[in-house]
Design an enzyme around this catalytic site. Structure first.
Site, PDB file in Angstrom:
ATOM      1  N   GLU A  44      41.460  46.748  40.069  1.00 35.94           N
ATOM      2  CA  GLU A  44      40.572  47.312  39.052  1.00 35.94           C
ATOM      3  C   GLU A  44      39.504  48.174  39.720  1.00 35.94           C
ATOM      4  OE1 GLU A  44      37.868  44.676  36.969  1.00 35.94           O
ATOM      5  OE2 GLU A  44      38.258  43.095  38.419  1.00 35.94           O
ATOM      6  N   ARG A  55      33.970  33.554  28.029  1.00 37.45           N
ATOM      7  CA  ARG A  55      34.085  33.991  29.420  1.00 37.45           C
ATOM      8  C   ARG A  55      32.944  33.422  30.262  1.00 37.45           C
ATOM      9  NH1 ARG A  55      35.092  40.239  30.141  1.00 37.45           N
ATOM     10  NH2 ARG A  55      32.860  40.400  29.744  1.00 37.45           N
ATOM     11  N   LYS A  97      32.632  36.744  35.851  1.00 35.61           N
ATOM     12  CA  LYS A  97      31.577  37.749  36.006  1.00 35.61           C
ATOM     13  C   LYS A  97      30.414  37.169  36.817  1.00 35.61           C
ATOM     14  CE  LYS A  97      30.697  41.613  32.908  1.00 35.61           C
ATOM     15  NZ  LYS A  97      31.743  42.592  33.253  1.00 35.61           N
TER      16      LYS A  97
HETATM   17  C1  LIG Z   1      32.677  43.499  32.936  1.00 33.30           C
HETATM   18  C2  LIG Z   1      33.776  43.977  33.785  1.00 33.30           C
HETATM   19  C3  LIG Z   1      34.922  44.574  33.238  1.00 33.30           C
HETATM   20  C4  LIG Z   1      35.057  44.927  31.788  1.00 33.30           C
HETATM   21  O1  LIG Z   1      35.010  43.843  30.910  1.00 33.30           O
HETATM   22  P1  LIG Z   1      34.696  44.080  29.376  1.00 33.30           P
HETATM   23  O2  LIG Z   1      34.721  42.720  28.789  1.00 33.30           O
HETATM   24  O3  LIG Z   1      35.754  44.963  28.837  1.00 33.30           O
HETATM   25  O4  LIG Z   1      33.363  44.718  29.322  1.00 33.30           O
HETATM   26  C5  LIG Z   1      35.963  44.900  34.107  1.00 33.30           C
HETATM   27  N1  LIG Z   1      35.859  44.683  35.430  1.00 33.30           N
HETATM   28  C6  LIG Z   1      34.764  44.143  35.983  1.00 33.30           C
HETATM   29  C7  LIG Z   1      34.729  43.932  37.446  1.00 33.30           C
HETATM   30  C8  LIG Z   1      33.688  43.778  35.182  1.00 33.30           C
HETATM   31  O5  LIG Z   1      32.599  43.242  35.745  1.00 33.30           O
END
Ligand SMILES: *Cc1c(COP(=O)(O)O)cnc(C)c1O
Length: 378
Positions: free
Chosen positions: A261, A123, A225
């Site tokens: 989300e 990622r 991210k």
């Molecule tokens: C990190 C994150 C998640 C969750 O990702 P994981 O890999 O399950 O920890 C979901 N939404 C956002 C906006 C994030 O920054």
């Protein structure tokens, strides 16, 4: 431009750690290259029963920089502490940066494990491509995470009390004035023991559907991210929290009707035997927990759907829950949308509890890890 051994040293110098325990153990000046990387003899002097999600300084952090050829050098562990940055560093001026989050868990027998760390590495590579940054290889990334966990082993909570949250960062540290990619990048990894993410512990979440502020838009960076996705939602979160909500549920920026989300976690709906989650098309961060829960639900006989989900559907769901490395799997108790509060029944036989106990079972080694999700740190 920052180059050469002198700057290398400058950036890597870290100030002495000020935590109680660290101060006791390391009164000497912080060395650039500490001799001891693992100090598990003595568990850290903290109250393991009351861990929240609060920053706590641990002993070491991992750091490496990338040279002009886009290849990251072999990194090293340094004492946890401040880093030197040019005021014109790309990350400070233009937000060229990514973060990751993964956890190390201690089992009853004391062994320590990571959960799918290579997924975080991949990622970060995808995000780096989007943000015009070079990225560490999967091996470099996973190795750095392992080294950081091991060096801070005494900060890994006892089994069942929490975990060591590990935070890899990839940032443009080279100085730049005009808008363009930074001339130098730093990959660093630090760690912090954590318990529950939300203040209310494991109590069900009360979400607020935000209609004005959007987290991401098509073509933006919502699918990676990037550090640029988080400060812009603070205002909506702050408002929601001031009104007693746990967090915000965002809608798509175009139609303003499809759920996407929550600020730092993904969302799922359960209706009968069907598990649904918003389809990820660049405006949703595809969580590793999300992906894992979809596999687990499928194994348990659920039909799993990734699709557009209208906010209006929330009212007919049997169950709603959130997923993420930091939050785990968190049931939702209510969602407020257009002034209407939808309440969900919370019971011990929720589907999400079934999914979560299976996930935790795999992490703790009591359920067979059939997909090679678990990586032991030795
Ligand atoms: C990190 C994150 C998640 C969750 O990702 P994981 O890999 O399950 O920890 C979901 N939404 C956002 C906006 C994030 O920054």
């Amino acid at each position: 431009m920052i180059r050469g051994a002198a700057c290398f040293r400058k950036l890597f110098q870290s100030s002495a750690v000020s935590s109680k325990v660290a101060a006791k153990c390391y009164t000497a000046q912080a060395a650039v290259q500490p001799a001891i990387y693992s100090s598990d003899e003595e568990s850290a002097d903290i109250d393991w029963d009351n861990l929240g999600f609060n920053l706590m300084q641990t002993d070491y952090m991992y750091m490496t920089k990338c040279s002009d050829d886009g290849v990251f050098r072999k990194g090293q562990l340094n004492r946890y502490g401040n880093i030197n940055l040019s005021p014109s560093a790309g990350v400070l001026n233009y937000g060229q940066g990514l973060f990751e989050g993964t956890k190390a868990y201690r089992r009853d027998d004391g062994r320590v494990f990571l959960f799918r760390p290579e997924q975080n590495a991949i990622r970060m590579q995808i995000g780096a491509e989007r943000m015009c940054m070079p990225s560490p290889t999967t091996d470099q990334f996973v190795n750095a995470v392992k080294q950081t966990a091991l060096a801070n082993k005494r900060w890994i909570p006892p089994s069942g009390k929490g975990s060591l949250y590990i935070r890899p960062l990839l940032i443009g540290t080279g100085p730049i004035l005009g808008l363009s990619p930074a001339p130098e990048y730093t990959f660093l990894v630090y760690a912090c023991p954590v318990g529950n993410y939300f203040k209310q512990g494991t109590a069900p979440l009360n979400l607020y559907v935000e209609e004005d502020v959007h987290r991401a838009s098509r073509g933006g960076a919502g699918g990676v991210k990037s550090i640029t996705n988080y400060a812009p939602v603070l205002k909506a979160m702050k408002n929601a929290k001031a009104n007693g909500y746990s967090d915000v549920l965002y809608l798509d920026a175009v139609n303003k009707k499809y759920i996407e989300e929550v600020s730092s976690c993904n969302i799922f709906l359960v209706k009968g035997n069907v598990l649904s989650t918003p389809i990820a098309k660049g405006t949703i961060l595809e969580g590793i927990t999300r992906k894992s829960i979809m596999d687990i639900a499928h194994d348990l006989g659920y039909t799993v759907e990734e699709r557009l989900i209208e906010a209006d559907e929330l009212i007919s769901a049997d169950e709603v829950f959130c997923t993420g490395t930091a939050v785990g799997v968190a049931p939702v108790g209510s969602i407020t949308y257009k002034g209407q509060r939808i309440e969900y029944k919370i019971s011990s036989d929720l589907s999400c509890k079934q999914f979560y106990s299976r996930l935790v079972g795999i992490q703790r080694g009591v359920i067979k890890d059939e997909r090679d999700w678990i990586v032991e740190i030795e």
